[in-house]
Scaffold this active site. Structure first.
Site, PDB file in Angstrom:
ATOM      1  N   LYS A  84       0.807  -1.220   0.000  1.00 39.83           N
ATOM      2  CA  LYS A  84       0.000   0.000   0.000  1.00 39.83           C
ATOM      3  C   LYS A  84       0.845   1.277   0.000  1.00 39.83           C
ATOM      4  O   LYS A  84       0.447   2.301  -0.569  1.00 39.83           O
ATOM      5  CB  LYS A  84      -0.961   0.000   1.193  1.00 39.83           C
ATOM      6  CG  LYS A  84      -2.124  -0.984   1.060  1.00 39.83           C
ATOM      7  CD  LYS A  84      -3.101  -0.814   2.214  1.00 39.83           C
ATOM      8  CE  LYS A  84      -4.358  -1.636   2.007  1.00 39.83           C
ATOM      9  NZ  LYS A  84      -4.102  -3.075   1.980  1.00 39.83           N
ATOM     10  N   GLU A 140      -2.716   6.980   7.307  1.00 39.08           N
ATOM     11  CA  GLU A 140      -3.345   7.888   6.370  1.00 39.08           C
ATOM     12  C   GLU A 140      -4.343   8.751   7.116  1.00 39.08           C
ATOM     13  O   GLU A 140      -4.879   8.327   8.152  1.00 39.08           O
ATOM     14  CB  GLU A 140      -4.099   7.115   5.272  1.00 39.08           C
ATOM     15  CG  GLU A 140      -3.234   6.563   4.181  1.00 39.08           C
ATOM     16  CD  GLU A 140      -4.052   5.883   3.098  1.00 39.08           C
ATOM     17  OE1 GLU A 140      -3.536   5.777   1.975  1.00 39.08           O
ATOM     18  OE2 GLU A 140      -5.190   5.455   3.371  1.00 39.08           O
ATOM     19  N   HIS A 162     -15.142  -2.809   8.145  1.00 35.99           N
ATOM     20  CA  HIS A 162     -14.388  -2.442   6.948  1.00 35.99           C
ATOM     21  C   HIS A 162     -14.504  -3.487   5.844  1.00 35.99           C
ATOM     22  O   HIS A 162     -13.689  -3.507   4.916  1.00 35.99           O
ATOM     23  CB  HIS A 162     -12.907  -2.199   7.269  1.00 35.99           C
ATOM     24  CG  HIS A 162     -12.680  -1.182   8.342  1.00 35.99           C
ATOM     25  ND1 HIS A 162     -12.999   0.153   8.195  1.00 35.99           N
ATOM     26  CD2 HIS A 162     -12.173  -1.305   9.611  1.00 35.99           C
ATOM     27  CE1 HIS A 162     -12.697   0.801   9.299  1.00 35.99           C
ATOM     28  NE2 HIS A 162     -12.203  -0.053  10.170  1.00 35.99           N
ATOM     29  N   ARG A 199      -7.233  -8.010  -9.458  1.00 39.12           N
ATOM     30  CA  ARG A 199      -7.977  -9.250  -9.671  1.00 39.12           C
ATOM     31  C   ARG A 199      -9.437  -8.904  -9.974  1.00 39.12           C
ATOM     32  O   ARG A 199      -9.807  -7.729 -10.003  1.00 39.12           O
ATOM     33  CB  ARG A 199      -7.918 -10.126  -8.415  1.00 39.12           C
ATOM     34  CG  ARG A 199      -8.382  -9.364  -7.164  1.00 39.12           C
ATOM     35  CD  ARG A 199      -8.585 -10.248  -5.961  1.00 39.12           C
ATOM     36  NE  ARG A 199      -8.764  -9.502  -4.734  1.00 39.12           N
ATOM     37  CZ  ARG A 199      -9.885  -8.920  -4.350  1.00 39.12           C
ATOM     38  NH1 ARG A 199     -10.946  -8.969  -5.133  1.00 39.12           N
ATOM     39  NH2 ARG A 199      -9.967  -8.276  -3.204  1.00 39.12           N
TER      40      ARG A 199
END
Length: 446
Positions: A116, A200, A235, A293
Site C-alpha cells: 500500500k 493515512e 471495513h 484481480r
C-alpha cells in the site's frame, strides 16, 4: 484461445468462472479440498482434482501443489478467482514460469500494488489524488505519534501488505494511536507475513467508491464505471451498487480518468479495480488501493454494461481483442448486489452449518451467483459467503423494489444468514435516500 483452464479457487467464484469457460468451449478444471467435495462447482466442472485437507494452507494456498495439478491435468491456463492466491505476484510468476497462461495482470503490477505504501507513492507520482499519509513504513508506536502530528488527526492505521480491513482502525489521539498501532502490527504479521504499517488521514464521513478497469492487449486502459461499496461491517463490504447515488457526473468523470491513470502507471492488463474514498463533506476523492484481480462485486458492472468480465479476462490473457467496442461502453439502468453470508444478522459472526433448504429467487432482473445448494455444509474453514444476490432495474427505485422481493423470496434453512439484515437495509431510510456513508451499519447496529 487456450483450450483448458484450472480454476485455483472454490465455491461461488469457481462456479462463476466455470460458467463462462463452458460457454466459450474451454475445459474447466476445478480443485477441491476435503470440506468442498460435495459443493456444486466440483460437479459442474469438466474435471475436478482433489488437492488435500480443508485448511487453506494445505490446499488452496499451496502454490506448488496447484501448479503441479495444473500440469498433470493438462491445463493451459490458470484463473485465480479472488482471495487465496489471486494477488500473489509469486504465484502469478510461478504459473508463467511453468509455461501456463496467467489470467491476471503482470506479476510486476501485482507486486507494486500489493504494497500500500509503494502503491500510494506511485499513484501520487502519476497524478492520482491520495490522502495525506506516510511515504514509508512507520517504525514503531512513537514514530506513529510523530507522523500523526504531521498528517493531522484522526488517522487510519493500516497494514501495508494487507487487505480485507484486517487490523485496520482509526485513531483520534496519541493514546488510541499507540494501542491501534500495536494491534495492527501484530495482525499484519500474523495474517500477511509483514509487520509494516502505514498511516493515512482518516475521513470520518466517506463513501467507498471503486472503478472497474480493463487493461487491453494493445496497451490501452479503459474504465467501465464505478461501484459504491460503502455498506460495510468491520471495513468489509456487504452490499454494492452501480452507479453510485453519491457521485455526480463531474466527480464520476474525474474518478474514471484517475483510475485509467492508475492502470497506465503500472502497465495494467486484464480486470482490476481502483478503490477510492470520497469525502462527503468536501466532495474530494482519493486513491485507497488497487485490487489486481476480479472483485466479488463484479456482477453489478456486468448487469449494467452487458459485458462478461470473466470472458474479457480470458481474451486479454490470450492476447485477443475484447468482445465489445471499447470506445463506446454505456451503462443501462441500476444494479445492486447483496452478499448473503452464513452469519448472525445482528453481530455478523459466522454461523456454519448444514443447509437443509435452499430456494433461490427468480424473475426479471434477478441473478444469483451461489456457491451452495441444499444438503451442503458451510464449514468454518473459509469465508462464509453463500451467494451474491444481484438485482437490475431500469433505475435505482426499481432495482431496490426488485431486491426487496428477491430477499423475501430467498429461502435458506439451516445456518443463520444475514438475509434479515438485507431486508432491514432495503427499508432503511438513509440507504434508500442514497445519502449514506461507510458508517451506515454502525448506525444501524450501535
Amino acid at each position: 484461445m487456450f483450450s483448458s483452464v484450472l480454476i485455483a479457487n472454490r465455491g461461488e467464484i469457481a462456479r462463476r468462472v466455470i460458467r463462462t469457460a463452458r460457454r466459450m468451449g474451454i475445459k474447466a478444471i476445478a480443485v477441491y479440498s476435503d470440506a468442498d467435495q460435495s459443493l456444486p462447482y466440483v460437479h459442474e466442472a469438466d474435471e475436478a482434482v482433489y488437492i488435500g485437507e480443508s485448511a487453506p494452507a494445505q490446499s488452496y494456498l499451496d502454490s506448488v501443489l496447484l501448479i503441479d495439478v495444473a500440469r498433470k491435468a493438462g491445463a493451459a491456463a490458470v484463473h485465480p478467482g479472488y482471495g487465496f492466491l489471486a494477488e500473489s505476484a509469486g504465484f502469478a510468476q510461478a504459473v508463467i514460469n511453468a509455461g501456463l497462461t496467467w489470467i491476471g495482470p503482470d506479476p510486476s503490477a501485482i507486486e507494486q500494488m500489493g504494497d500500500k505504501i509503494r502503491a500510494r507513492n506511485l499513484m501520487a507520482a502519476a497524478g492520482v489524488p491520495v490522502a495525506p499519509g506516510s511515504a514509508a513504513p512507520v517504525a514503531d508506536a512513537e514514530a506513529a505519534v510523530e507522523e500523526a502530528s504531521r498528517i493531522g488527526y484522526p488517522v487510519m492505521v493500516k497494514a501495508a501488505a494487507g487487505g480485507g480491513g484486517i487490523g485496520m482502525s482509526a485513531a483520534f489521539d496519541d493514546d488510541a494511536l499507540r494501542s491501534a498501532f500495536d494491534t495492527a502490527r501484530s495482525r499484519a504479521e500474523r495474517f500477511f507475513g509483514s509487520p509494516e504499517i502505514l498511516l493515512e488521514r482518516y475521513v470520518p464521513h466517506a463513501r467507498h467508491v471503486e472503478v472497474q478497469i480493463l487493461g487491453l492487449p494493445d496497451g490501452r486502459v479503459i474504465a467501465l464505471g464505478e461501484r459504491d461499496c460503502s455498506v460495510q461491517r468491520r471495513h468489509q463490504k456487504v452490499a454494492e451498487e452501480t452507479p453510485s447515488p453519491g457521485v455526480s457526473a463531474s466527480l464520476r468523470s474525474r474518478m474514471l480518468s484517475a483510475a485509467v491513470l492508475a492502470g497506465e502507471a503500472v502497465g495494467y492488463r486484464g480486470a482490476g479495480t481502483v478503490e477510492c474514498l470520497v469525502d462527503t463533506e468536501t466532495g474530494d476523492f482519493m486513491f485507497l488501493e488497487m485490487n489486481t484481480r476480479l472483485q466479488v462485486e463484479h456482477p453489478v458492472t456486468e448487469m449494467v454494461t452487458g459485458i462478461d468480465l470473466v470472458e474479457q479476462q480470458f481474451r486479454i490473457a490470450d492476447g485477443a481483442a475484447v468482445s465489445f467496442a471499447a470506445e463506446s461502453v454505456s451503462a443501462r439502468g441500476h444494479a445492486v448486489e447483496l452478499r448473503v453470508y452464513a452469519e448472525d444478522p445482528r453481530r455478523f459472526l459466522p454461523r456454519p452449518g448444514r443447509i437443509t433448504r435452499w430456494q433461490e429467487p427468480s424473475g426479471a432482473g434477478i441473478r444469483v451467483d451461489a456457491g451452495y445448494v441444499a444438503g451442503n455444509t458451510v464449514t468454518p474453514y473459509y469465508d462464509p459467503l453463500l451467494a451474491k444476490l444481484v438485482v437490475h432495474g431500469a433505475d435505482r427505485d426499481e432495482s431496490l423494489a426488485r431486491a426487496r422481493v428477491a430477499v423475501a423470496g430467498f429461502g435458506i434453512d439451516g445456518p443463520q444468514t444475514n438475509l434479515p439484515f438485507h431486508a432491514e437495509l432495503l427499508d432503511c431510510a438513509e440507504f434508500v435516500s442514497g445519502c449514506y456513508d461507510t458508517s451506515l451499519i454502525a448506525r444501524l447496529r450501535p
